[in-house]
Scaffold this motif. Sequence first.
Motif, PDB file in Angstrom:
ATOM      1  N   ASP A  97       0.825  -1.211   0.000  1.00 18.50           N
ATOM      2  CA  ASP A  97       0.000   0.000   0.000  1.00 18.50           C
ATOM      3  C   ASP A  97       0.861   1.264   0.000  1.00 18.50           C
ATOM      4  O   ASP A  97       0.553   2.239  -0.683  1.00 18.50           O
ATOM      5  N   GLU A  98       1.918   1.200   0.794  1.00 12.87           N
ATOM      6  CA  GLU A  98       2.796   2.377   0.877  1.00 12.87           C
ATOM      7  C   GLU A  98       3.505   2.609  -0.456  1.00 12.87           C
ATOM      8  O   GLU A  98       3.596   3.752  -0.935  1.00 12.87           O
ATOM      9  N   GLN A 104       1.584   6.535  -6.829  1.00 14.82           N
ATOM     10  CA  GLN A 104       0.424   7.329  -7.264  1.00 14.82           C
ATOM     11  C   GLN A 104       0.627   8.829  -7.067  1.00 14.82           C
ATOM     12  O   GLN A 104       0.128   9.627  -7.841  1.00 14.82           O
ATOM     13  N   HIS A 105       1.336   9.159  -6.007  1.00 13.75           N
ATOM     14  CA  HIS A 105       1.430  10.578  -5.665  1.00 13.75           C
ATOM     15  C   HIS A 105       2.684  11.262  -6.187  1.00 13.75           C
ATOM     16  O   HIS A 105       2.806  12.480  -6.045  1.00 13.75           O
ATOM     17  N   VAL A 120      -4.492   6.843   6.060  1.00 17.57           N
ATOM     18  CA  VAL A 120      -3.824   5.896   6.965  1.00 17.57           C
ATOM     19  C   VAL A 120      -2.463   5.496   6.388  1.00 17.57           C
ATOM     20  O   VAL A 120      -1.460   5.458   7.102  1.00 17.57           O
ATOM     21  N   VAL A 121      -2.432   5.259   5.094  1.00 15.84           N
ATOM     22  CA  VAL A 121      -1.171   4.887   4.441  1.00 15.84           C
ATOM     23  C   VAL A 121      -0.191   6.059   4.500  1.00 15.84           C
ATOM     24  O   VAL A 121       0.992   5.883   4.813  1.00 15.84           O
ATOM     25  N   ALA A 122      -0.715   7.256   4.239  1.00 14.05           N
ATOM     26  CA  ALA A 122       0.142   8.443   4.287  1.00 14.05           C
ATOM     27  C   ALA A 122       0.683   8.649   5.699  1.00 14.05           C
ATOM     28  O   ALA A 122       1.860   8.991   5.890  1.00 14.05           O
TER      29      ALA A 122
ATOM     30  N   VAL B  49       2.637  13.834   3.528  1.00  9.59           N
ATOM     31  CA  VAL B  49       2.464  12.814   4.582  1.00  9.59           C
ATOM     32  C   VAL B  49       2.482  13.433   5.983  1.00  9.59           C
ATOM     33  O   VAL B  49       1.779  12.976   6.879  1.00  9.59           O
ATOM     34  N   LEU B  50       3.273  14.495   6.149  1.00  8.15           N
ATOM     35  CA  LEU B  50       3.310  15.139   7.476  1.00  8.15           C
ATOM     36  C   LEU B  50       1.970  15.802   7.795  1.00  8.15           C
ATOM     37  O   LEU B  50       1.510  15.764   8.938  1.00  8.15           O
TER      38      LEU B  50
END
Lengths: 189, 157
Positions: A97-98, A104-105, A120-122, B49-50
Amino acid sequence: MDLARQAQAGDESAFAEIVRRYSPRVFSVASRFFRQRSLVEEAAQEVFLKAFTQLGSFEGRGSIEGWLTRIATNTCLNMIRGAKRRPELTVSDLTDDEAQWLDQHSGGDGREQPSVENSVVATDLADRVLSVLSPEDQQTLLMIDGEDASIREVAEATGWSESKVKVRAFRARKKVREAMAKLLNRGDK
Amino acid sequence: MKDKHIIDVLDNTSIASLSESELSEVQTHARECVSCREAYEAARLTGVVLQSRAQTKIEPSPFFQTRVMAAWREQQAVESVPAMLRLWKSARALVSSMAVTTAALAALTFMLPAQTAPLTDQTASMLSEESVIMGSDDQVSYEQVLSTIYEDDDEAR
Protein backbone atom coordinates in the motif's frame (compact mmCIF):
# COMPACT_ATOMS: atom_id res chain seq x y z
CA MET A 1 -5.95 31.51 37.18
CA ASP A 2 -8.86 31.21 39.62
CA LEU A 3 -9.45 27.67 38.47
CA ALA A 4 -5.80 26.86 39.05
CA ARG A 5 -5.87 28.42 42.52
CA GLN A 6 -9.02 26.56 43.52
CA ALA A 7 -7.57 23.26 42.30
CA GLN A 8 -4.35 23.94 44.19
CA ALA A 9 -6.42 24.45 47.35
CA GLY A 10 -7.78 20.94 46.88
CA ASP A 11 -11.07 21.84 45.17
CA GLU A 12 -11.96 18.67 43.33
CA SER A 13 -14.52 20.28 41.04
CA ALA A 14 -11.97 22.87 39.90
CA PHE A 15 -9.48 20.15 39.02
CA ALA A 16 -12.23 18.21 37.22
CA GLU A 17 -13.05 21.34 35.24
CA ILE A 18 -9.38 21.75 34.23
CA VAL A 19 -9.33 18.14 33.01
CA ARG A 20 -12.60 18.55 31.10
CA ARG A 21 -11.64 21.85 29.51
CA TYR A 22 -8.07 21.07 28.51
CA SER A 23 -8.05 17.34 27.76
CA PRO A 24 -8.68 17.91 24.01
CA ARG A 25 -5.55 20.09 23.90
CA VAL A 26 -3.46 17.61 25.88
CA PHE A 27 -4.68 14.75 23.68
CA SER A 28 -3.78 16.76 20.60
CA VAL A 29 -0.21 17.19 21.84
CA ALA A 30 0.10 13.52 22.83
CA SER A 31 -1.26 12.46 19.42
CA ARG A 32 1.82 14.02 17.81
CA PHE A 33 3.94 11.48 19.60
CA PHE A 34 1.72 8.40 19.81
CA ARG A 35 -0.85 6.83 17.53
CA GLN A 36 -2.13 4.19 19.97
CA ARG A 37 -5.07 5.39 22.04
CA SER A 38 -3.82 3.62 25.18
CA LEU A 39 -0.49 5.47 25.02
CA VAL A 40 -2.14 8.81 24.34
CA GLU A 41 -4.47 8.32 27.34
CA GLU A 42 -1.61 7.19 29.57
CA ALA A 43 0.39 10.28 28.63
CA ALA A 44 -2.59 12.60 29.10
CA GLN A 45 -3.37 11.18 32.55
CA GLU A 46 0.24 11.62 33.60
CA VAL A 47 0.15 15.21 32.33
CA PHE A 48 -2.85 16.11 34.50
CA LEU A 49 -1.51 14.41 37.63
CA LYS A 50 1.85 16.10 37.12
CA ALA A 51 0.10 19.41 36.50
CA PHE A 52 -1.77 19.07 39.78
CA THR A 53 1.43 18.53 41.77
CA GLN A 54 3.05 21.48 39.97
CA LEU A 55 0.12 23.87 40.34
CA GLY A 56 2.15 25.80 42.89
CA SER A 57 4.69 26.69 40.21
CA PHE A 58 2.01 28.08 37.89
CA GLU A 59 2.19 31.80 38.46
CA GLY A 60 -0.57 32.78 36.07
CA ARG A 61 1.68 34.74 33.72
CA GLY A 62 0.67 32.63 30.74
CA SER A 63 -2.46 30.65 30.03
CA ILE A 64 -3.24 27.33 31.68
CA GLU A 65 -3.43 25.85 28.18
CA GLY A 66 0.10 26.99 27.32
CA TRP A 67 1.40 25.71 30.64
CA LEU A 68 -0.31 22.33 30.14
CA THR A 69 1.00 22.15 26.56
CA ARG A 70 4.54 22.46 27.82
CA ILE A 71 4.00 19.81 30.51
CA ALA A 72 2.42 17.54 27.87
CA THR A 73 5.32 18.03 25.46
CA ASN A 74 7.93 17.25 28.10
CA THR A 75 5.97 14.28 29.45
CA CYS A 76 5.61 12.74 25.98
CA LEU A 77 9.28 13.36 25.14
CA ASN A 78 10.28 11.61 28.37
CA MET A 79 7.99 8.67 27.61
CA ILE A 80 9.45 8.33 24.10
CA ARG A 81 13.02 8.58 25.38
CA GLY A 82 12.30 5.73 27.76
CA ALA A 83 10.77 3.58 25.03
CA LYS A 84 12.65 1.30 22.69
CA ARG A 85 14.04 3.09 19.65
CA ARG A 86 12.45 2.21 16.33
CA PRO A 87 14.58 0.28 13.85
CA GLU A 88 16.35 2.20 11.12
CA LEU A 89 14.35 3.06 8.00
CA THR A 90 14.63 0.36 5.36
CA VAL A 91 13.13 0.40 1.90
CA SER A 92 12.43 -3.33 2.02
CA ASP A 93 9.90 -2.84 4.86
CA LEU A 94 7.67 -0.75 2.61
CA THR A 95 4.22 -2.33 2.39
CA ASP A 96 2.46 -2.74 -0.96
CA ASP A 97 0.00 0.00 0.00
CA GLU A 98 2.80 2.38 0.88
CA ALA A 99 4.69 1.64 -2.35
CA GLN A 100 1.49 2.12 -4.32
CA TRP A 101 0.78 5.40 -2.53
CA LEU A 102 4.23 6.73 -3.39
CA ASP A 103 3.84 5.71 -7.04
CA GLN A 104 0.42 7.33 -7.26
CA HIS A 105 1.43 10.58 -5.66
CA SER A 106 4.82 11.17 -7.31
CA GLY A 107 4.76 13.87 -9.96
CA GLY A 108 1.71 15.63 -8.55
CA ASP A 109 1.35 19.36 -8.10
CA GLY A 110 2.84 21.36 -5.25
CA ARG A 111 0.10 21.36 -2.60
CA GLU A 112 -1.68 18.10 -2.76
CA GLN A 113 -3.95 16.93 0.05
CA PRO A 114 -4.18 13.19 0.67
CA SER A 115 -7.62 11.66 0.26
CA VAL A 116 -9.32 10.32 3.37
CA GLU A 117 -9.07 6.69 2.29
CA ASN A 118 -5.34 7.07 1.76
CA SER A 119 -4.67 9.00 4.93
CA VAL A 120 -3.82 5.90 6.96
CA VAL A 121 -1.17 4.89 4.44
CA ALA A 122 0.14 8.44 4.29
CA THR A 123 0.28 8.54 8.08
CA ASP A 124 2.19 5.25 8.15
CA LEU A 125 4.63 6.69 5.63
CA ALA A 126 5.00 9.82 7.75
CA ASP A 127 5.86 7.69 10.79
CA ARG A 128 8.33 5.75 8.67
CA VAL A 129 10.26 8.81 7.53
CA LEU A 130 9.95 10.53 10.90
CA SER A 131 11.62 7.54 12.54
CA VAL A 132 14.99 8.81 11.27
CA LEU A 133 14.63 11.80 13.63
CA SER A 134 15.00 12.27 17.36
CA PRO A 135 11.68 12.71 19.23
CA GLU A 136 12.46 16.43 19.63
CA ASP A 137 13.01 16.90 15.88
CA GLN A 138 9.90 14.85 15.06
CA GLN A 139 7.81 17.10 17.23
CA THR A 140 9.35 20.25 15.72
CA LEU A 141 8.75 19.16 12.13
CA LEU A 142 5.25 17.87 12.78
CA MET A 143 4.24 21.14 14.38
CA ILE A 144 5.76 23.40 11.71
CA ASP A 145 5.27 21.45 8.49
CA GLY A 146 2.28 19.37 9.57
CA GLU A 147 0.23 21.77 11.67
CA ASP A 148 1.53 25.05 10.18
CA ALA A 149 2.65 26.19 13.63
CA SER A 150 5.00 29.16 13.80
CA ILE A 151 8.57 28.99 15.12
CA ARG A 152 7.37 30.98 18.11
CA GLU A 153 4.57 28.55 18.90
CA VAL A 154 7.02 25.65 18.89
CA ALA A 155 9.39 27.63 21.11
CA GLU A 156 6.58 28.27 23.59
CA ALA A 157 5.43 24.66 23.60
CA THR A 158 8.90 23.27 24.17
CA GLY A 159 10.69 25.99 26.10
CA TRP A 160 13.45 26.18 23.50
CA SER A 161 14.76 29.40 21.96
CA GLU A 162 13.42 30.37 18.53
CA SER A 163 16.87 29.98 16.96
CA LYS A 164 17.10 26.47 18.35
CA VAL A 165 13.70 25.63 16.84
CA LYS A 166 14.83 27.01 13.45
CA VAL A 167 18.00 24.92 13.49
CA ARG A 168 16.07 21.80 14.51
CA ALA A 169 13.46 22.35 11.80
CA PHE A 170 16.11 22.87 9.09
CA ARG A 171 18.04 19.77 10.13
CA ALA A 172 14.88 17.66 10.48
CA ARG A 173 13.49 18.75 7.12
CA LYS A 174 16.73 17.83 5.38
CA LYS A 175 16.92 14.39 7.04
CA VAL A 176 13.30 13.55 6.33
CA ARG A 177 13.56 14.75 2.72
CA GLU A 178 16.57 12.45 2.24
CA ALA A 179 14.68 9.56 3.82
CA MET A 180 11.75 10.15 1.48
CA ALA A 181 14.10 10.37 -1.52
CA LYS A 182 15.48 7.00 -0.50
CA LEU A 183 11.96 5.54 -0.55
CA LEU A 184 11.18 7.16 -3.90
CA ASN A 185 14.38 5.79 -5.46
CA ARG A 186 13.78 2.26 -4.20
CA GLY A 187 13.23 0.97 -7.77
CA ASP A 188 16.58 2.34 -8.95
CA LYS A 189 18.59 0.05 -6.64
CA MET B 1 16.58 31.27 -8.96
CA LYS B 2 16.91 29.72 -12.36
CA ASP B 3 20.67 29.17 -12.01
CA LYS B 4 20.59 28.59 -8.28
CA HIS B 5 19.78 25.19 -6.78
CA ILE B 6 16.69 25.08 -4.62
CA ILE B 7 17.72 22.49 -2.05
CA ASP B 8 18.44 25.14 0.59
CA VAL B 9 15.02 26.68 -0.02
CA LEU B 10 13.39 23.28 0.46
CA ASP B 11 15.21 22.67 3.74
CA ASN B 12 14.53 26.15 5.05
CA THR B 13 10.78 26.08 4.74
CA SER B 14 7.92 23.75 3.95
CA ILE B 15 6.50 23.82 0.44
CA ALA B 16 3.08 24.62 1.89
CA SER B 17 4.38 27.89 3.28
CA LEU B 18 5.92 29.11 -0.01
CA SER B 19 4.12 31.93 -1.79
CA GLU B 20 2.65 31.28 -5.24
CA SER B 21 5.54 33.05 -6.97
CA GLU B 22 8.18 31.23 -4.87
CA LEU B 23 6.52 27.90 -5.61
CA SER B 24 6.40 28.68 -9.29
CA GLU B 25 10.13 29.51 -9.32
CA VAL B 26 10.96 26.34 -7.42
CA GLN B 27 8.92 24.22 -9.83
CA THR B 28 10.49 25.89 -12.86
CA HIS B 29 13.97 25.17 -11.56
CA ALA B 30 13.02 21.61 -10.60
CA ARG B 31 11.89 20.88 -14.15
CA GLU B 32 15.32 21.82 -15.49
CA CYS B 33 17.61 20.41 -12.78
CA VAL B 34 17.59 16.64 -12.18
CA SER B 35 19.02 16.65 -8.65
CA CYS B 36 16.72 19.47 -7.55
CA ARG B 37 13.74 17.70 -9.14
CA GLU B 38 14.34 14.65 -6.94
CA ALA B 39 14.77 16.83 -3.87
CA TYR B 40 11.62 18.81 -4.69
CA GLU B 41 9.59 15.63 -5.20
CA ALA B 42 10.80 14.20 -1.89
CA ALA B 43 10.10 17.46 -0.06
CA ARG B 44 6.63 17.74 -1.61
CA LEU B 45 5.62 14.21 -0.63
CA THR B 46 7.10 14.68 2.83
CA GLY B 47 4.87 17.72 3.27
CA VAL B 48 1.82 15.71 2.19
CA VAL B 49 2.46 12.81 4.58
CA LEU B 50 3.31 15.14 7.48
CA GLN B 51 0.04 17.01 7.03
CA SER B 52 -1.78 13.71 6.98
CA ARG B 53 0.04 12.63 10.15
CA ALA B 54 -0.77 15.92 11.87
CA GLN B 55 -4.47 15.41 11.17
CA THR B 56 -4.42 12.08 13.01
CA LYS B 57 -5.69 13.20 16.39
CA ILE B 58 -7.10 11.04 19.13
CA GLU B 59 -10.00 12.55 21.04
CA PRO B 60 -10.47 11.99 24.78
CA SER B 61 -12.89 9.18 25.57
CA PRO B 62 -15.99 9.96 27.70
CA PHE B 63 -14.43 8.03 30.59
CA PHE B 64 -11.14 9.87 30.56
CA GLN B 65 -12.16 12.54 33.06
CA THR B 66 -13.52 9.89 35.45
CA ARG B 67 -10.29 7.91 35.16
CA VAL B 68 -8.11 10.93 35.89
CA MET B 69 -10.26 11.96 38.84
CA ALA B 70 -10.03 8.46 40.30
CA ALA B 71 -6.25 8.51 39.96
CA TRP B 72 -6.19 12.01 41.48
CA ARG B 73 -8.26 10.89 44.50
CA GLU B 74 -5.95 7.94 45.00
CA GLN B 75 -2.95 10.27 44.91
CA GLN B 76 -4.65 12.64 47.35
CA ALA B 77 -5.42 9.77 49.74
CA VAL B 78 -1.79 8.67 49.76
CA GLU B 79 -0.58 12.21 50.39
CA SER B 80 -3.06 12.86 53.21
CA VAL B 81 -1.68 10.02 55.35
CA PRO B 82 0.99 11.41 57.77
CA ALA B 83 4.58 10.63 56.87
CA MET B 84 5.21 8.64 60.08
CA LEU B 85 2.17 6.49 59.44
CA ARG B 86 3.30 5.83 55.86
CA LEU B 87 6.75 4.94 57.20
CA TRP B 88 5.17 2.60 59.73
CA LYS B 89 3.03 0.94 57.05
CA SER B 90 6.07 0.21 54.92
CA ALA B 91 8.32 -0.85 57.81
CA ARG B 92 5.66 -2.75 59.79
CA ALA B 93 6.68 -6.21 58.60
CA LEU B 94 10.36 -5.61 59.31
CA VAL B 95 9.74 -4.19 62.79
CA SER B 96 7.35 -7.05 63.69
CA SER B 97 9.79 -9.73 62.64
CA MET B 98 12.57 -8.02 64.62
CA ALA B 99 10.36 -7.91 67.74
CA VAL B 100 9.47 -11.61 67.45
CA THR B 101 13.15 -12.55 67.05
CA THR B 102 14.13 -10.47 70.09
CA ALA B 103 11.37 -12.05 72.21
CA ALA B 104 12.42 -15.53 71.14
CA LEU B 105 16.06 -14.84 72.03
CA ALA B 106 15.03 -13.43 75.43
CA ALA B 107 12.90 -16.49 76.15
CA LEU B 108 15.78 -18.80 75.28
CA THR B 109 18.15 -16.84 77.52
CA PHE B 110 15.97 -16.67 80.64
CA MET B 111 13.76 -19.74 80.46
CA LEU B 112 16.32 -22.44 79.75
CA PRO B 113 18.43 -23.65 82.77
CA ALA B 114 21.82 -22.01 82.89
CA GLN B 115 24.73 -24.35 82.34
CA THR B 116 27.62 -23.45 84.64
CA ALA B 117 30.96 -24.72 83.55
CA PRO B 118 33.20 -26.23 86.30
CA LEU B 119 36.15 -24.14 87.26
CA THR B 120 39.36 -25.29 85.77
CA ASP B 121 42.56 -25.54 87.90
CA GLN B 122 43.96 -22.58 86.07
CA THR B 123 40.94 -20.44 86.88
CA ALA B 124 41.04 -21.52 90.50
CA SER B 125 44.67 -20.61 90.91
CA MET B 126 43.92 -17.13 89.67
CA LEU B 127 41.78 -16.50 92.72
CA SER B 128 43.90 -14.95 95.42
CA GLU B 129 43.59 -15.70 99.08
CA GLU B 130 42.34 -12.18 99.60
CA SER B 131 39.43 -12.56 97.20
CA VAL B 132 38.44 -15.88 98.76
CA ILE B 133 38.22 -14.38 102.21
CA MET B 134 36.60 -11.10 101.06
CA GLY B 135 34.08 -13.03 98.95
CA SER B 136 32.88 -15.10 101.87
CA ASP B 137 29.50 -14.39 103.39
CA ASP B 138 30.99 -13.37 106.76
CA GLN B 139 31.46 -9.68 107.37
CA VAL B 140 35.24 -9.28 107.76
CA SER B 141 37.34 -6.14 107.78
CA TYR B 142 40.45 -5.69 105.69
CA GLU B 143 42.67 -5.90 108.86
CA GLN B 144 41.07 -9.24 109.75
CA VAL B 145 41.81 -10.48 106.28
CA LEU B 146 45.46 -9.45 106.54
CA SER B 147 45.87 -10.98 110.00
CA THR B 148 44.26 -14.25 108.86
CA ILE B 149 46.68 -14.49 105.95
CA TYR B 150 49.80 -13.65 107.97
CA GLU B 151 48.81 -15.90 110.91
CA ASP B 152 48.71 -18.79 108.48
CA ASP B 153 52.16 -17.80 107.18
CA ASP B 154 53.53 -17.62 110.73
CA GLU B 155 52.10 -21.05 111.57
CA ALA B 156 53.72 -22.45 108.49
CA ARG B 157 57.12 -21.19 109.61
